[in-house]
Each structure stands twice: as structure tokens, then as C-alpha cells.
Design a protein around this motif. Structure first.
Motif, PDB file in Angstrom:
ATOM      1  N   GLN A  77       0.705  -1.142  -0.539  1.00 22.91           N
ATOM      2  CA  GLN A  77       0.475  -0.337   0.431  1.00 22.91           C
ATOM      3  C   GLN A  77       0.834   1.163  -0.206  1.00 22.91           C
ATOM      4  O   GLN A  77       0.454   2.420  -0.830  1.00 22.91           O
ATOM      5  CB  GLN A  77      -0.599  -0.030   0.996  1.00 22.91           C
ATOM      6  N   ARG A  78       2.301   0.902   0.415  1.00 25.23           N
ATOM      7  CA  ARG A  78       2.925   2.304   0.756  1.00 25.23           C
ATOM      8  C   ARG A  78       3.600   2.832  -0.838  1.00 25.23           C
ATOM      9  O   ARG A  78       4.483   2.991  -0.883  1.00 25.23           O
ATOM     10  CB  ARG A  78       3.645   2.029   2.100  1.00 25.23           C
ATOM     11  N   GLY A  79       3.659   1.659  -1.946  1.00 21.61           N
ATOM     12  CA  GLY A  79       4.110   1.795  -2.459  1.00 21.61           C
ATOM     13  C   GLY A  79       5.703   1.147  -3.535  1.00 21.61           C
ATOM     14  O   GLY A  79       6.330   1.285  -4.020  1.00 21.61           O
ATOM     15  N   ILE A  80       5.344  -0.254  -3.133  1.00 22.33           N
ATOM     16  CA  ILE A  80       6.551  -1.392  -3.591  1.00 22.33           C
ATOM     17  C   ILE A  80       5.201  -2.445  -4.205  1.00 22.33           C
ATOM     18  O   ILE A  80       5.191  -3.000  -3.166  1.00 22.33           O
ATOM     19  CB  ILE A  80       7.361  -2.029  -2.318  1.00 22.33           C
ATOM     20  N   ALA A  81       5.517  -2.618  -5.665  1.00 23.53           N
ATOM     21  CA  ALA A  81       4.683  -4.013  -5.579  1.00 23.53           C
ATOM     22  C   ALA A  81       5.838  -5.206  -5.992  1.00 23.53           C
ATOM     23  O   ALA A  81       7.340  -4.067  -7.010  1.00 23.53           O
ATOM     24  CB  ALA A  81       3.999  -3.547  -7.036  1.00 23.53           C
ATOM     25  N   ARG A  82       6.194  -6.559  -6.156  1.00 27.51           N
ATOM     26  CA  ARG A  82       6.751  -7.097  -6.613  1.00 27.51           C
ATOM     27  C   ARG A  82       5.687  -8.329  -7.428  1.00 27.51           C
ATOM     28  O   ARG A  82       5.075  -8.955  -7.636  1.00 27.51           O
ATOM     29  CB  ARG A  82       7.923  -8.036  -5.614  1.00 27.51           C
ATOM     30  N   THR A  83       7.170  -9.089  -8.164  1.00 31.71           N
ATOM     31  CA  THR A  83       7.029 -10.279  -9.108  1.00 31.71           C
ATOM     32  C   THR A  83       7.707 -11.081  -8.738  1.00 31.71           C
ATOM     33  O   THR A  83       8.696 -11.519  -7.884  1.00 31.71           O
ATOM     34  CB  THR A  83       7.297 -10.358 -10.065  1.00 31.71           C
ATOM     35  N   TYR A 103      -6.522  -3.683  -7.955  1.00 28.39           N
ATOM     36  CA  TYR A 103      -6.932  -2.524  -8.276  1.00 28.39           C
ATOM     37  C   TYR A 103      -7.481  -2.016  -6.632  1.00 28.39           C
ATOM     38  O   TYR A 103      -7.960  -1.449  -6.944  1.00 28.39           O
ATOM     39  CB  TYR A 103      -8.059  -1.839  -9.417  1.00 28.39           C
ATOM     40  N   HIS A 104      -7.861  -3.457  -5.685  1.00 30.06           N
ATOM     41  CA  HIS A 104      -8.933  -3.758  -4.813  1.00 30.06           C
ATOM     42  C   HIS A 104      -8.460  -2.236  -4.336  1.00 30.06           C
ATOM     43  O   HIS A 104      -9.772  -1.789  -3.210  1.00 30.06           O
ATOM     44  CB  HIS A 104      -9.624  -4.764  -4.575  1.00 30.06           C
ATOM     45  N   GLN A 105      -7.030  -2.638  -3.877  1.00 29.62           N
ATOM     46  CA  GLN A 105      -6.940  -2.064  -2.272  1.00 29.62           C
ATOM     47  C   GLN A 105      -7.011  -0.815  -2.601  1.00 29.62           C
ATOM     48  O   GLN A 105      -7.089   0.239  -1.942  1.00 29.62           O
ATOM     49  CB  GLN A 105      -5.686  -2.297  -2.573  1.00 29.62           C
ATOM     50  N   HIS A 106      -7.207   0.746  -3.919  1.00 29.08           N
ATOM     51  CA  HIS A 106      -7.378   1.206  -3.796  1.00 29.08           C
ATOM     52  C   HIS A 106      -8.949   2.084  -3.997  1.00 29.08           C
ATOM     53  O   HIS A 106      -9.604   2.736  -5.154  1.00 29.08           O
ATOM     54  CB  HIS A 106      -6.649   2.107  -5.158  1.00 29.08           C
ATOM     55  N   ALA A 107      -9.646   1.112  -3.768  1.00 30.16           N
ATOM     56  CA  ALA A 107     -11.315   0.785  -4.813  1.00 30.16           C
ATOM     57  C   ALA A 107     -12.352   2.093  -4.340  1.00 30.16           C
ATOM     58  O   ALA A 107     -11.240   2.536  -3.061  1.00 30.16           O
ATOM     59  CB  ALA A 107     -11.918  -0.078  -4.471  1.00 30.16           C
ATOM     60  N   LEU A 135      -4.604  -1.282 -18.588  1.00 34.00           N
ATOM     61  CA  LEU A 135      -3.421  -2.153 -18.583  1.00 34.00           C
ATOM     62  C   LEU A 135      -3.095  -3.303 -19.591  1.00 34.00           C
ATOM     63  O   LEU A 135      -1.916  -3.657 -20.145  1.00 34.00           O
ATOM     64  CB  LEU A 135      -3.496  -2.031 -17.450  1.00 34.00           C
ATOM     65  N   LEU A 136      -3.652  -4.096 -19.344  1.00 30.04           N
ATOM     66  CA  LEU A 136      -4.142  -5.127 -19.900  1.00 30.04           C
ATOM     67  C   LEU A 136      -3.478  -4.607 -22.007  1.00 30.04           C
ATOM     68  O   LEU A 136      -2.225  -6.041 -22.380  1.00 30.04           O
ATOM     69  CB  LEU A 136      -4.960  -6.381 -19.828  1.00 30.04           C
ATOM     70  N   ALA A 165       1.588  -6.419 -11.230  1.00 30.94           N
ATOM     71  CA  ALA A 165       2.061  -5.822  -9.867  1.00 30.94           C
ATOM     72  C   ALA A 165       2.237  -4.618 -10.546  1.00 30.94           C
ATOM     73  O   ALA A 165       1.827  -3.008  -9.392  1.00 30.94           O
ATOM     74  CB  ALA A 165       4.121  -5.874 -10.016  1.00 30.94           C
ATOM     75  N   MET A 166       1.659  -4.255 -11.445  1.00 34.04           N
ATOM     76  CA  MET A 166       1.799  -2.515 -11.747  1.00 34.04           C
ATOM     77  C   MET A 166       0.390  -1.711 -11.309  1.00 34.04           C
ATOM     78  O   MET A 166       0.111  -0.844 -11.525  1.00 34.04           O
ATOM     79  CB  MET A 166       1.261  -2.202 -13.515  1.00 34.04           C
ATOM     80  N   ALA A 167      -0.598  -3.079 -11.228  1.00 34.39           N
ATOM     81  CA  ALA A 167      -1.760  -2.693 -10.325  1.00 34.39           C
ATOM     82  C   ALA A 167      -2.075  -2.138  -9.929  1.00 34.39           C
ATOM     83  O   ALA A 167      -3.048  -0.941  -8.994  1.00 34.39           O
ATOM     84  CB  ALA A 167      -2.706  -3.372 -11.442  1.00 34.39           C
ATOM     85  N   ALA A 168      -1.285  -1.883  -8.070  1.00 31.45           N
ATOM     86  CA  ALA A 168      -0.975  -1.677  -7.030  1.00 31.45           C
ATOM     87  C   ALA A 168      -0.743  -0.464  -7.502  1.00 31.45           C
ATOM     88  O   ALA A 168      -0.717  -0.310  -6.238  1.00 31.45           O
ATOM     89  CB  ALA A 168      -0.870  -2.868  -6.308  1.00 31.45           C
TER      90      ALA A 168
END
Length: 260
Positions: A77-83, A103-107, A135-136, A165-168
Motif C-alpha cells: 500500500q505504501r508503494g512497493i510491488a513485486r513479481t 486494483y481493489h486496494q484503491h477501490a 493496462l492489459l 504488480a503495476m495495477a497496485a
């Protein structure tokens, strides 16, 4: 501006020190590589950055605020995403559903709206579907949006994982061996896509990769990890000619280094 600062980061498992006194800095918008032999501690560093492991010593600061002690979802949520090295998709969900989950965490709607199926819920879901399809398109997967993730070819599964990951909506994207298992054409397309994402989303990217052509071709700076310690840091040209790095790759010219 420094986005991520890693100071004296260490992680021990019993008597084994997997990561030892690692110092790293990532500036906003940089594309940086993290390389090293098998077992060097690269994925452990990613697990520390994302809260999967807690450090034995040291600190990790995102935008000057420590994230040590936070849960993985809080760090996300603070801005780090990973694969991940091994692809982790929701195999029995569609391609679009995989992206929408992130995307749901930004719903825009709340729990009550979702439970009662209020108009705000449907509008929010429609908005997320539209964002997901856009995005797709970037990842050339919009024509597969209704297919189950498990039915995609390997290269497309890799792309979907990056899209999710980008969707976060991260500021920092961590890619763990994104080219693993890809053929040369898929790897070349991946390089182009990573460059495009970085430029168009103003994204900071840290990637672990064993494909040296990919690393040398897209990274501005590279950190080299060996036995849990940073042994070198510099531009691709500096790293390629660094004696310590060449020795860490068992005497091979690093431009031909391989492995996983």
C-alpha cells in the motif's frame, strides 16, 4: 530524490547470515539491477524489502520513512510491488480478474457498498474493469482478458504478473528474474516493455536477473551481491570490467554469465 534507502541490512537464519550489511540507494525513476551468483542472497533482499522477512539488523526507508516491521500488504500500500521468480498468479481466475484484484486496494467504494451491492459498488467495479483493460493493452493481453490465467503461454503469464504488480500503482517495482524461462524473442520484448513502463509510468525499477544481456542493456546502475554482501556497484561498463565481479562468476567474463 532518494526513493529507497537500505542501510546496513542483515538477515540471519540460525547461524547462516544470508544477507550481511547491505547498503543500497534507489533514486526516483532509476532502473537498477541486482545480480550475483546462485545463493548470493538476492531474493532474500527482495523478501526483506517487501516484508516477507524482517531484518536481523539494519533499516529500510521508503521516502525517508522506515518500513521495517510492516506487513507485506502494508508495504504494498505504501508503494512497493513485486513479481516472483516462480510465477504466482490466480490460475483459476481470468486475466482481467487477476489485474482487478490488485486494483481493489484503491477501490472507490466501501465494504457496505460491496455487501449491499449499492450503485457505488457497480460504478467502482466498472471503473476497475476499464483501468484493467487499459493496462492489459499495454502488456498486449487485452484480447486474452476473459481467459483463465493458467491457460496462457509462459511468456504471457510473465507479462500478466508484471501487469498485476503495476495495477497496485507502485512507485517502486521489484522484478525477480522476469526473463526466466523466456526465449530470446520474448526476452527482447520484455526489455522493451520494462523500458516503456519505466518511462511512461515514471517508475523506479529494481530487477534481479541472470540474463546479462538484459541487465547490461537496460540498467543504469547495477549492484552485485556475493555471499550476502555487496561486492560492487556501478554502471554496466564498470561492472563488466570489475575484477571482483568476474571472480564471483567463477572466472567467467560477466557478459557470458548465466545460471539461476
Amino acid at each position: 530524490m532518494i526513493l529507497l534507502s537500505v542501510n546496513h541490512l542483515s538477515k540471519s537464519f540460525g547461524g547462516l547470515k544470508a544477507v550481511s550489511a547491505v547498503n543500497m540507494e534507489l533514486r526516483m525513476g532509476e532502473l537498477v539491477g541486482l545480480i550475483g551468483p546462485n545463493g548470493a542472497g538476492k531474493t532474500t533482499v527482495f523478501n526483506l524489502l517487501t516484508g516477507v522477512y524482517q531484518p536481523t539488523e539494519g533499516d529500510i526507508a521508503l521516502r525517508r520513512q522506515s518500513i521495517v516491521g510492516l506487513k507485506p500488504w502494508q508495504i504494498n500500500q505504501r508503494g512497493i510491488a513485486r513479481t516472483f521468480q516462480n510465477i504466482r498468479l490466480f490460475n483459476n481466475l481470468t486475466v482481467l480478474e487477476n489485474v482487478k484484484i490488485a486494483y481493489h486496494q484503491h477501490a472507490s467504494y466501501g465494504i457496505a457498498s460491496a455487501i449491499l451491492r449499492l450503485p457505488g459498488f457497480y460504478k467502482g467495479e466498472d471503473d476497475m474493469s476499464q483501468k484493467g483493460i487499459e493496462l492489459l493493452k499495454i502488456f498486449k493481453l487485452e484480447h486474452k482478458k476473459d481467459e483463465l490465467a493458467k491457460n496462457l503461454p509462459y511468456g504471457e503469464q510473465r507479462r500478466l504478473e508484471i501487469a498485476r504488480a503495476m495495477a497496485a500503482q507502485p512507485q517502486l517495482l521489484l522484478l525477480d528474474e522476469p526473463a526466466a524461462g523466456m526465449n530470446p524473442q520474448e526476452t527482447a520484448e520484455l526489455m522493451d516493455m520494462i523500458r516503456w513502463v519505466r518511462q511512461n509510468f515514471d517508475m523506479t525499477i529494481l530487477l534481479i536477473e541472470h540474463d546479462m544481456a538484459l541487465v547490461m542493456g537496460i540498467c543504469e546502475r547495477i549492484y552485485v551481491l556475493d555471499y550476502g554482501q555487496i561486492i560492487a556497484e556501478g554502471t554496466p561498463a564498470e561492472i563488466k570490467s570489475n575484477r571482483k565481479v568476474i571472480e564471483a562468476y567463477l572466472g567467467e567474463d560477466i557478459s557470458h554469465a548465466h545460471g539461476s
